[in-house]
Design a protein around this motif. Structure first.
Motif, PDB file in Angstrom:
ATOM      1  N   THR A  81       0.810  -1.229   0.000  1.00  9.94           N
ATOM      2  CA  THR A  81       0.000   0.000   0.000  1.00  9.94           C
ATOM      3  C   THR A  81       0.843   1.279   0.000  1.00  9.94           C
ATOM      4  OG1 THR A  81      -1.761  -1.197   1.125  1.00  9.94           O
ATOM      5  CG2 THR A  81      -1.846   1.208   1.217  1.00  9.94           C
ATOM      6  N   PRO A  82       1.717   1.494   1.008  1.00 13.10           N
ATOM      7  CA  PRO A  82       2.495   2.734   0.965  1.00 13.10           C
ATOM      8  C   PRO A  82       3.467   2.780  -0.212  1.00 13.10           C
ATOM      9  CG  PRO A  82       3.288   1.312   2.708  1.00 13.10           C
ATOM     10  CD  PRO A  82       2.031   0.690   2.188  1.00 13.10           C
ATOM     11  N   LEU A  83       3.931   1.600  -0.647  1.00 14.48           N
ATOM     12  CA  LEU A  83       4.866   1.584  -1.779  1.00 14.48           C
ATOM     13  C   LEU A  83       4.172   2.073  -3.042  1.00 14.48           C
ATOM     14  CD1 LEU A  83       6.796  -1.778  -1.278  1.00 14.48           C
ATOM     15  CD2 LEU A  83       7.523   0.533  -0.711  1.00 14.48           C
ATOM     16  N   GLN A 121      10.929  10.061   1.217  1.00 12.55           N
ATOM     17  CA  GLN A 121      11.131   9.753   2.622  1.00 12.55           C
ATOM     18  C   GLN A 121      10.630  10.887   3.522  1.00 12.55           C
ATOM     19  OE1 GLN A 121      12.243   6.800   2.822  1.00 12.55           O
ATOM     20  NE2 GLN A 121      12.649   6.543   4.993  1.00 12.55           N
ATOM     21  N   GLY A 122      11.085  12.093   3.234  1.00 14.28           N
ATOM     22  CA  GLY A 122      10.688  13.238   4.047  1.00 14.28           C
ATOM     23  C   GLY A 122       9.202  13.518   3.932  1.00 14.28           C
ATOM     24  N   THR A 134      11.901   2.506   4.799  1.00 12.73           N
ATOM     25  CA  THR A 134      12.621   2.895   3.583  1.00 12.73           C
ATOM     26  C   THR A 134      11.634   3.128   2.443  1.00 12.73           C
ATOM     27  OG1 THR A 134      12.890   0.577   3.014  1.00 12.73           O
ATOM     28  CG2 THR A 134      14.695   1.594   4.197  1.00 12.73           C
ATOM     29  N   ILE A 135      10.379   3.457   2.818  1.00 16.82           N
ATOM     30  CA  ILE A 135       9.329   3.595   1.801  1.00 16.82           C
ATOM     31  C   ILE A 135       9.739   4.590   0.723  1.00 16.82           C
ATOM     32  CG2 ILE A 135       6.976   4.410   1.402  1.00 16.82           C
ATOM     33  CD1 ILE A 135       6.333   3.411   4.254  1.00 16.82           C
ATOM     34  N   ILE A 189      11.271   4.898  -5.279  1.00 18.12           N
ATOM     35  CA  ILE A 189      11.998   5.263  -6.498  1.00 18.12           C
ATOM     36  C   ILE A 189      12.137   4.035  -7.388  1.00 18.12           C
ATOM     37  CG2 ILE A 189      14.170   6.156  -7.415  1.00 18.12           C
ATOM     38  CD1 ILE A 189      14.514   7.500  -4.622  1.00 18.12           C
ATOM     39  N   THR A 190      12.528   2.911  -6.773  1.00 21.87           N
ATOM     40  CA  THR A 190      12.674   1.704  -7.571  1.00 21.87           C
ATOM     41  C   THR A 190      11.315   1.190  -8.043  1.00 21.87           C
ATOM     42  OG1 THR A 190      13.010   0.692  -5.411  1.00 21.87           O
ATOM     43  CG2 THR A 190      14.906   0.820  -6.840  1.00 21.87           C
ATOM     44  N   VAL A 191      10.288   1.371  -7.219  1.00 22.44           N
ATOM     45  CA  VAL A 191       8.943   0.969  -7.638  1.00 22.44           C
ATOM     46  C   VAL A 191       8.525   1.754  -8.882  1.00 22.44           C
ATOM     47  CG1 VAL A 191       6.498   1.097  -7.018  1.00 22.44           C
ATOM     48  CG2 VAL A 191       8.132   0.167  -5.400  1.00 22.44           C
ATOM     49  N   ALA A 192       8.729   3.072  -8.824  1.00 20.29           N
ATOM     50  CA  ALA A 192       8.333   3.913  -9.962  1.00 20.29           C
ATOM     51  C   ALA A 192       9.142   3.558 -11.199  1.00 20.29           C
ATOM     52  CB  ALA A 192       8.524   5.385  -9.611  1.00 20.29           C
TER      53      ALA A 192
END
Lengths: 442, 426
Positions: free
Chosen positions: A139-141, A162-163, A348-349, A354-357
């Motif tokens: 979900t958060p990813l 992250q921020g 590390t969401i 970034i890698t998910v996108a």
């Protein structure tokens, strides 16, 4: 001349996540591949085969297979039983290969069981728990991945997920325990708070980029660090501090995202929210005027400006929307999965996003699938670690290998001996970055 | 340039562009002065106890006390003077010398120290703070230098973090195997070079977006080193032992008060850092290698036309940059006398990247910026011991906020190599 030169890297001339291809075959639409002006008309079978072999879906699959194989090498190389068997490799090679196969297959089996369906579990509830965990972690990813992808398509590198996740979580928590409101209203307000928190944090980078030309990569990285210390402080303040040190007061019941399944499962409405938002982002980027403007700025800022689009406004807006999505990822963590705020709420969401996108090629559907894959890897990795002792860190290795291979389709093709798309062409057409090179050549 | 700027009429065409950048520096100075004044007002009465000598010095200077309030006010007046001078320069359209801003900033820091230490028993160890600054700045300097080399040749190096981590890992493991910390200093650059090779392979050979490759390589290195840490290193603890580089004081020079212990009572890695900084500063701007490096980063086509092999130059220098960052990674393990730990570089690579940009892509500037980060980190740690009324988290945030302000403020003035991030094809 009025815009200052960016300190880091040029504005990508095209969607920066789109892998560089000798021709525009990277798009999902099968069929654009074969329009590469063949000299003769190939038969249907040949065309179809070529389409399949050069489609990005196949490449994605092969990239995953490659990553799994490399991960397997890592497991085998570090497995004590295999090392022992390697000692008498030449005397009894079969036992070495058996040990190697055992080590790798057991680890991956546990990974699968932890991600999808645990056939070794005692009860049915436990057996199907893994798939729900996958969805919960995804979900958060997905939300943060949508954030990164949207910014990418507007030509911005949002490394600051992250921020933004942290700020979203902080604000959502604050509304969650600080107010006392009726059921639906409270939840909606807390979610909006999360989105606003993330949007505000990202907009700082957007405004600085638009007004001063400060590169968003540096600014968002710095904002990540600021946010990390901010949340460390926030959880110790009088307003936030809860019973146990390091955690905030729990979010009120009315502000919690309702669970989708009964008690032992953690899956909550946030997952549905993520899917809905993926659809909304798709509509925004593909069908709305705003999305068109954002994409125009992303593909060629100068042309967009000539066409009357305010590049600065689009930069701020793109960052704000992206930040809002990331903020919702944080909100879904505190309002759904956790129920309270900790300093490590973001995990590390933001970086995984970034890698998910990238894996999802910054398209909403791709991002959802990539988020599910990474959620599965994370969920499965936990069971793998407890059951076979293979460290969870293997997941990071798999993730990064997958993305590296996806980003370099020619490499995957070389390894698998696949035909080049449009191989009959004399010379590859200009790559996505060539317009920039041309500018430098002038 | 300055001739046109002194023209008071509105006819000068550059007037609208140049002063806006200069004006920002003016505002920055006013901001520093205002901050110093605010801090000075808050300084409580009482003395600050200051120590200059370290226990190892031959010549001992006793701890002395300065009246906090008075000193702070005097220093603030100096800061205000500097700011006024600088601001007048900006009003005339002249660039402010860097030393004016740097001195004003440093003095404002001292005022902050006085604010926190006045009337307290704790001693302010000036030399210790400066030595700590250099120590904390060391990996940042290496990382920033790596960034300078890579970006000057046109490759964006976001993978500094990964190179540092790979260097830290290799240094610890190889040094442990050899039983000698110095061997780690050989292994570390090799590991950094390997990460640099992956960066070059994907960004030059396959023209993948360099920022993406960098980000992913960072994850990859964290993943692989953590995986090996949890498997091989936890099974064989003797592969990850604590080895420290011995301190090698340079005779005579190390006895100079303040400067000696800070600069000349260090280990080999720090001396190597000095050598690399000086060498790069000279070679990048004064040698044939440096000219080629910069030409490939600025205008690859032109470089190609005169017979420079663009991609080979990029390959070599990306490897060199990776090796430099890898060597810096040795700081975390063998140079600090620590064993390897998961993800122990903790974001230093990204700060190094920021330091490189603040340092405007020059080795000299990168060092100054990296040391500034080291200083604020050191002060953050020191102030935590003082039990200041400000939450320590806010002090630890300071370097990042400063970076944001600096990147935003300097953005108009700094210029990246023109062809940075752009793959080259004939």
């Amino acid at each position: 001349m009025s815009t200052p030169k960016e300190p880091l890297g040029p504005t990508p001339a095209q969607d920066p996540l789109e892998p560089v291809e000798p021709q525009s075959a990277a798009d999902d639409e099968i069929g654009t591949t074969a329009t590469g002006q063949p000299a003769r008309t190939p038969g249907f079978g040949e065309t179809y085969l070529r389409e399949v072999l050069s489609s990005s879906w196949l490449l994605t699959l092969l990239a995953i297979v490659l990553a799994v194989l490399l991960g397997g090498v890592l497991i085998i190389a570090t497995d004590p039983a295999v090392q022992e068997a390697a000692g008498y490799l030449f005397a009894r090679p079969s036992s070495f290969f058996t040990a190697a196969w055992e080590a790798a297959s057991q680890a991956y089996l546990a990974l699968f069981q932890g991600a999808i369906y645990d056939s070794q579990a005692a009860t049915f509830t436990r057996a199907i728990r893994p798939i729900t965990e996958t969805l919960t972690i995804a979900t958060p990813l997905i939300l943060a991945g949508l954030s990164v992808g949207l910014a990418f398509r507007a030509g911005l590198f949002n490394i600051g997920g992250q921020g933004q996740v942290i700020l979203g979580a902080v604000l959502a928590t604050w509304i969650g325990f600080g107010l006392d409101l009726p059921p639906v209203v409270h939840l909606v307000l807390a979610l909006i708070g999360g989105a606003v928190g993330g949007a505000f944090w990202a907009a700082i980078a957007g405004v600085l980029k638009a007004r001063t030309g400060a590169h968003e990569v540096i600014v968002t990285i710095m904002l990540n660090n600021v946010a990390a210390y901010l949340v460390l402080w926030v959880v110790t303040t009088q307003i936030f501090a809860g019973g146990t040190s390091g955690t905030s007061k729990p979010v009120g019941e009315n502000a919690r995202l309702p669970a989708l399944l009964p008690e032992p499962f953690r899956l909550h409405l946030g997952f549905v929210l993520a899917l809905v938002l993926a659809a909304v982002v798709w509509w925004l980027m593909e069908r709305s005027t705003l999305g068109f403007k954002l994409r125009a700025v992303g593909s060629n800022a100068r042309a967009a400006r000539t066409a009357g689009i305010s590049v600065g406004a689009m930069t701020v807006l793109a960052m704000a929307i992206a930040g809002g999505l990331a903020g919702l990822a944080g909100a879904s963590q505190v309002l759904g999965t956790e129920g309270y705020l900790t300093a490590s709420v973001a995990g590390t969401i933001g970086f995984d996003a970034i890698t998910v996108a990238l894996l999802g090629r910054s398209k909403p559907l791709g991002t959802v699938l990539a988020g599910l894959l990474f959620g599965a890897l994370a969920a499965g990795g936990r069971l793998m670690q407890t059951r076979t002792g293979t460290p969870l860190d293997l997941v990071l290795v798999l993730q990064s290998f997958i993305v590296l291979f996806i980003a370099a389709p020619p490499l995957v093709r070389t390894i698998w001996r696949l035909p080049k798309p449009g191989a009959r062409r004399e010379k590859p057409s200009p790559t996505s970055t060539t317009p920039v090179t041309a500018g430098a050549d002038a | 340039m300055s001739a046109t700027a002194t023209v008071t009429g509105t006819t000068a065409p550059t007037r609208a562009v140049v002063p806006s950048e200069i004006r920002r520096t003016g505002y920055l100075l006013i901001g520093i002065a205002a901050l110093a004044a605010l801090l000075a007002v808050l300084v409580p009465s009482g003395d600050s106890r200051i120590r200059i000598s370290t226990s190892a010095d031959a010549l001992q200077i006793p701890i002395f006390a300065v009246p906090g309030k008075v000193t702070a006010i005097v220093l603030t007046l100096v800061v205000v003077g500097l700011a006024a001078y600088g601001f007048r320069l900006t009003q005339r359209g002249t660039r402010v010398p860097v030393w004016v801003v740097a001195t004003a900033g440093a003095l404002a820091f001292v005022v902050l120290l006085l604010l926190l230490s006045a009337g307290k028993d704790q001693v302010v160890p000036i030399t210790g703070l400066l030595a700590g600054t250099l120590l904390l700045g060391t990996p940042l300097v290496f990382g920033a230098l790596s960034g300078v080399v890579c970006e000057r040749v046109g490759i964006v190096n976001i993978a500094i973090e990964g190179q540092l981590l790979a260097g830290a890992f290799a240094a610890a493991v190889v040094a442990s195997m050899a039983g000698n910390a110095y061997v780690g200093l050989i292994a570390a650059p090799v590991a950094g070079l390997a990460v640099g090779a992956l960066l070059a392979f994907f960004s030059i050979r396959y023209q993948v977006n360099q920022i993406i490759v960098g980000v992913v390589l960072n994850v990859l290195v964290v993943g692989i080193t953590s995986f090996l840490f949890s498997t091989v290193l936890s099974d064989n603890p003797n592969l990850n032992s604590r080895l420290g580089l011995p301190v090698l004081p340079i005779p005579l020079l190390s006895e100079i008060p303040v400067v000696g212990p800070v600069l000349f009572r260090q280990n080999l890695l720090v001396y190597l850092m000095f050598a690399i900084v000086i060498a790069l500063q000279i070679l990048i701007f004064r040698s044939r290698w440096g000219l080629r490096l910069r030409s490939v980063g600025e205008h690859p086509k032109a470089a190609d036309t005169v017979g420079i092999d663009v991609n080979r130059t990029r390959w070599r220098n990306t490897l060199l940059g990776g090796a430099i960052a890898g060597l810096g990674g040795a700081f975390f393990t063998v140079a600090s006398g620590l064993a390897f730990g998961k993800d122990m570089t903790a974001g230093n690579g990204f700060i190094a990247l920021a330091a490189m940009i603040l340092g405007r892509w020059s080795p000299k500037g990168a060092v100054v910026a990296a040391l500034m980060f080291g200083l604020s980190k050191q002060l953050g740690q020191f102030i935590q011991q003082l039990q200041a009324p400000i939450p320590p988290q806010f002090l630890l945030m300071l370097p990042y906020v400063v970076t944001i302000l600096a990147v935003a403020g300097f953005a108009g003035r700094v210029r990246a190599p023109a062809a940075e991030g752009v793959p080259y094809e004939k």
